[in-house]
Design an enzyme around this catalytic site. Structure first.
Site, PDB file in Angstrom:
ATOM      1  N   HIS A  34       2.025 -33.388   8.278  1.00  0.00           N
ATOM      2  CA  HIS A  34       2.335 -33.326   6.850  1.00  0.00           C
ATOM      3  C   HIS A  34       3.806 -32.986   6.593  1.00  0.00           C
ATOM      4  O   HIS A  34       4.421 -33.527   5.673  1.00  0.00           O
ATOM      5  CB  HIS A  34       1.422 -32.308   6.172  1.00  0.00           C
ATOM      6  CG  HIS A  34       1.647 -32.184   4.700  1.00  0.00           C
ATOM      7  ND1 HIS A  34       1.513 -33.256   3.839  1.00  0.00           N
ATOM      8  CD2 HIS A  34       2.013 -31.123   3.934  1.00  0.00           C
ATOM      9  CE1 HIS A  34       1.779 -32.851   2.599  1.00  0.00           C
ATOM     10  NE2 HIS A  34       2.089 -31.572   2.635  1.00  0.00           N
ATOM     11  N   SER A  83       5.177 -34.033  -0.744  1.00  0.00           N
ATOM     12  CA  SER A  83       4.015 -33.196  -1.064  1.00  0.00           C
ATOM     13  C   SER A  83       4.003 -32.855  -2.563  1.00  0.00           C
ATOM     14  O   SER A  83       3.950 -33.754  -3.392  1.00  0.00           O
ATOM     15  CB  SER A  83       4.038 -31.950  -0.174  1.00  0.00           C
ATOM     16  OG  SER A  83       2.780 -31.335  -0.131  1.00  0.00           O
ATOM     17  N   ASP A  96       3.266 -15.021  -6.940  1.00  0.00           N
ATOM     18  CA  ASP A  96       2.117 -14.733  -7.818  1.00  0.00           C
ATOM     19  C   ASP A  96       1.781 -15.931  -8.701  1.00  0.00           C
ATOM     20  O   ASP A  96       0.606 -16.298  -8.849  1.00  0.00           O
ATOM     21  CB  ASP A  96       2.392 -13.498  -8.687  1.00  0.00           C
ATOM     22  CG  ASP A  96       2.393 -12.210  -7.877  1.00  0.00           C
ATOM     23  OD1 ASP A  96       1.764 -12.198  -6.789  1.00  0.00           O
ATOM     24  OD2 ASP A  96       3.024 -11.232  -8.315  1.00  0.00           O
TER      25      ASP A  96
END
Length: 251
Positions: free
Chosen positions: A232, A85, A173
């Protein structure tokens, strides 16, 4: 320098560097890495802003490829590179920009394209966990159940929590802010002429047949294979089948 976990010792086979995907870690790959290390040295890394690696303000693919190049420069080559990925995209950028560092390339369930399906919902799910109420991983799993519908992913995410300090080992974040870069793929004109395997989950839609011409333009020696019954997160869903496919191709 990225944190890394090493398995096995150097043999006459090329070493293998593993780059995990978004929200993953080197630890997630422990079982597969250890099993593959029976015939070669295997090094799994924590990508930037993940695990025990340093935190940065960016999560771009040129930066991640640069991190991998820095690790490879310290290893006794040659090394094959396996990325899943996000780690697969970083590995592709590394192969395209520093081909001399990549002996062979394995890309797990990702293509060199921009995707529209975001992973931001999982950041929101992890942020929703009340860490003050967490004493063990099962406490996190209970809180994630209502917001993450896949038990495999819940187990996967809980591995990135430092129970003792009650903190995620993910820079959530920055990952949220950099999500557009993570979903994209940089415009690179190079080609990687070495052997490349694009291994996908048969139930995943991340590597569609129409993407193969794009892949072949950048990786002319690309070969394609699918693992039946896997999506996935193919290495977590079908670990033995994944390991077997990697082993057959490498050997």
């Amino acid at each position: 320098m990225l944190n890394r976990i090493e398995h096995g010792t150097r043999t006459d086979q090329p070493g293998l560097l593993i780059a995990h995907g978004l929200y993953g870690s080197a630890r997630n790959w422990g079982v597969i890495a250890k099993r593959l290390s029976d015939t070669r040295k295997v090094v799994a890394v924590d990508m930037r802003n993940h695990g025990l690696s340093p935190c940065f303000e960016t999560q771009s693919y040129p930066d991640m490829a640069g991190d991998l190049a820095e690790v490879l420069a310290t290893l006794d080559g040659p090394f094959d590179v396996l990325g899943h990925s996000m780690g697969g995209k970083a590995a592709m950028v590394l192969a395209l920009t520093r081909p001399e560092l990549v002996n062979r390339l394995i890309v797990a369930d990702i293509a060199p394209i921009a995707y529209s399906h975001t992973q931001i919902q999982y950041i929101e799910a992890m942020k929703s966990v009340d860490l003050s109420r967490v004493e063990k991983r099962s406490d996190v799993a209970e809180q994630l159940k209502p917001v993450v519908d896949d038990p495999t992913l819940i187990s996967f995410f809980t591995q990135s929590l430092d129970i003792k300090s009650k903190k995620w080992r993910l820079n959530l974040d920055v990952l949220a802010g950099e999500m557009p870069k993570i979903l994209s793929f940089p415009d690179i004109s190079g080609r990687y002429e070495g052997p490349a395997l694009f291994l996908s989950g048969a139930d995943s839609d991340y590597v569609k047949r129409e993407y193969r011409s794009i892949i072949k333009d950048l990786f002319p020696k690309a070969q394609f294979a699918k693992i039946p019954g896997a999506g996935h997160w193919l290495h977590a869903e079908k670990p033995r089948e994944f390991e077997a496919a990697i082993r057959v191709w490498l050997d």
